[in-house]
Design an enzyme around this catalytic site. Structure first.
Site, PDB file in Angstrom:
ATOM      1  N   ARG A   1       0.816  -1.218   0.000  1.00  0.00           N
ATOM      2  CA  ARG A   1       0.000   0.000   0.000  1.00  0.00           C
ATOM      3  C   ARG A   1       0.849   1.266   0.000  1.00  0.00           C
ATOM      4  NH1 ARG A   1      -5.384  -0.725   2.251  1.00  0.00           N
ATOM      5  NH2 ARG A   1      -6.006  -2.792   1.596  1.00  0.00           N
TER       6      ARG A   1
ATOM      7  N   ARG B   1      -3.448   6.730   1.203  1.00  0.00           N
ATOM      8  CA  ARG B   1      -3.946   7.926   1.887  1.00  0.00           C
ATOM      9  C   ARG B   1      -2.938   8.669   2.758  1.00  0.00           C
ATOM     10  NH1 ARG B   1      -9.017   5.239   4.523  1.00  0.00           N
ATOM     11  NH2 ARG B   1      -7.574   3.511   4.294  1.00  0.00           N
TER      12      ARG B   1
ATOM     13  N   ARG C   1      -7.121  11.468  -5.732  1.00  0.00           N
ATOM     14  CA  ARG C   1      -8.396  10.761  -5.532  1.00  0.00           C
ATOM     15  C   ARG C   1      -9.570  11.749  -5.617  1.00  0.00           C
ATOM     16  NH1 ARG C   1      -9.957   8.006   0.115  1.00  0.00           N
ATOM     17  NH2 ARG C   1     -10.064  10.210   0.556  1.00  0.00           N
TER      18      ARG C   1
ATOM     19  N   ASP D   1      -7.006  -2.481  -6.861  1.00  0.00           N
ATOM     20  CA  ASP D   1      -7.464  -3.115  -5.624  1.00  0.00           C
ATOM     21  C   ASP D   1      -7.788  -4.564  -5.915  1.00  0.00           C
ATOM     22  OD1 ASP D   1      -8.231  -2.264  -2.745  1.00  0.00           O
ATOM     23  OD2 ASP D   1      -9.768  -3.682  -3.354  1.00  0.00           O
TER      24      ASP D   1
ATOM     25  N   TYR E   1     -14.772 -11.490   0.993  1.00  0.00           N
ATOM     26  CA  TYR E   1     -15.436 -10.185   0.833  1.00  0.00           C
ATOM     27  C   TYR E   1     -16.759 -10.312   0.081  1.00  0.00           C
ATOM     28  CZ  TYR E   1     -11.356  -7.546   2.473  1.00  0.00           C
ATOM     29  OH  TYR E   1     -10.349  -7.018   3.238  1.00  0.00           O
TER      30      TYR E   1
END
Ligand code: 1CP
Length: 349
Positions: free
Chosen positions: A23, A27, A36, A73, A149
């Site tokens: 990652r 962010r 973004r 992702d 998920y």
């Protein structure tokens, strides 16, 4: 070629231990947040190749990283299968159409990645043009982690729904895992054909399973994927979070490297499987929130634990978190490079 990462993956000698971070685009970087915003939302960012390319490159402009990882992702596959992914602030990923029954599993389309996920191939091609000599990592989720998920509808503490389905209706569960195995295989092939220099399988939730379920629901499917990728001759990394007690088994499925979470002792891992595979890891991501002195002490501990010898790629034991100060990342990357030189100088004597 800036080839430390690929050389270490193949257990060849290097001048410094290579480092990249799971990652690494994300962010904690203000420029990521700005891009973004420009895209509108997270999924639009993933699906706009120019912007996905831009955020892939952002951490490499700041830090002397040894590899890039394509910005995307793991949940793009279920999204392409019609589950409709969105990312909800302070909640995480959510599917509008989660899998609720076995009928849905039977109906589920196997994606054609070159069509439904072509935006990832486009982003890879753009990144490769910009990268010059830094290798690019492609990736996908493991079938089990994707299924987790898809059945849960989003993230979960214990993923009880998907485990319940595995026990109540193993045939449907295996049908889902088989469909995902086909999708992940062709998705990774597409990424390799677009220019990925290595690929990684993220099995984030494999560690929730009992040993025998881990083998039948996760490991066996990852092995199938690796076997299908073998003819393409690209190095592979498998990362099962919570898989530290199964390293011997994991090392037998044919990956070039194995990612370690921070609960695993890298010295012990090297003793058990270091002769067969490269090891990637494994600093506790929380350490990135502390001080430079602590980061240095803990990174040194990992480098010394691996010790002299080829086949170590430095990384965190899981993804970097959004609250990490960017200057701590610079400190870590530079420290790993400078401190590790002496280890490699010794190994070449
Ligand atoms: O802007 C944002 O708020 C989005 C946060 C975010 C980011 C930056 C998500 C949503 N995904 C990503 C990118 C991402 N995801 C990458 C990019 C490449 C990189 O720089 O490393 C990668 C490799 C992933 C892989 C991923 N997504 C995994 C496997 C690795 C891991 O961390 O365990 C998983 C489990 C996901 C699902 C997911 N997507 C996003 C979030 C917040 C999550 C985790 C949800 C959860 O905790 O269950």
């Amino acid at each position: 070629m800036k080839d430390r990462f690929l050389r270490a993956l193949k257990k060849q000698p290097v001048d410094k231990t290579p480092i990249w971070l799971m990652r690494q685009a994300g962010r904690y970087l203000p420029e990521y947040r700005a891009t973004r915003e420009k895209a509108g939302n997270f999924l639009a960012l993933c699906k706009t190749p120019e912007l996905a390319c831009e955020v892939t490159l952002q951490p490499l402009r700041r830090y002397d990283l040894d590899a890039a990882i394509i910005f995307s992702d793991i949940l793009t596959i279920p999204d392409a299968m019609g589950l409709e992914l969105s990312l909800v602030e302070n909640v995480g990923p959510v599917f509008n159409n989660p899998i609720k029954n076995t009928h849905q599993i039977k109906q589920l389309d196997i994606v054609d990645p070159s069509d439904d996920l072509g935006y990832v191939a486009k982003a890879i091609k753009l990144v490769k043009k910009e990268l010059n000599d830094t290798p690019l990592i492609g990736f996908a989720g493991s079938p089990w982690t994707l299924a987790a998920y898809m059945v849960e509808g989003g993230s979960s503490r214990d993923f009880a729904k998907v485990k319940k389905l595995s026990y109540n209706d193993p045939d449907s569960m295996h049908l889902l895992l088989q469909k995902l195995t086909v999708a992940v295989t062709s998705y990774l092939k597409m990424q390799i054909q677009a220019g990925a220099d290595a690929v990684m399988l993220f099995d984030t939730w494999g560690g929730l399973l009992s040993q025998s379920d881990y083998v039948s629901l996760s490991l066996n499917y990852m092995e199938k994927i690796l076997l299908s990728l073998e003819p393409l001759g690209i190095p592979t990394i498998v990362f099962t979070k919570g898989g530290g007690m199964w390293l011997e088994k994991i090392s037998r499925i044919g990956s070039t490297g194995i990612g370690l979470d921070w609960m695993t002792d890298i010295k012990v891992a090297k003793q058990i499987i270091g002769h067969k595979v490269a090891l990637q890891g494994n600093l506790d991501p929380t350490i990135m929130l502390t001080t430079k002195a602590i980061i240095e002490k803990e990174a040194k501990n990992i480098l010394d634990s691996y010790g002299i010898g080829n086949g170590h790629i430095f990384n965190l034991g899981h993804g970097i978190t959004p609250d990490v100060p960017p200057e701590n990342v610079k400190y870590l990357v530079d420290f790993v490079h400078s401190y590790s030189q002496q280890l490699h100088a010794q190994s070449s004597i």
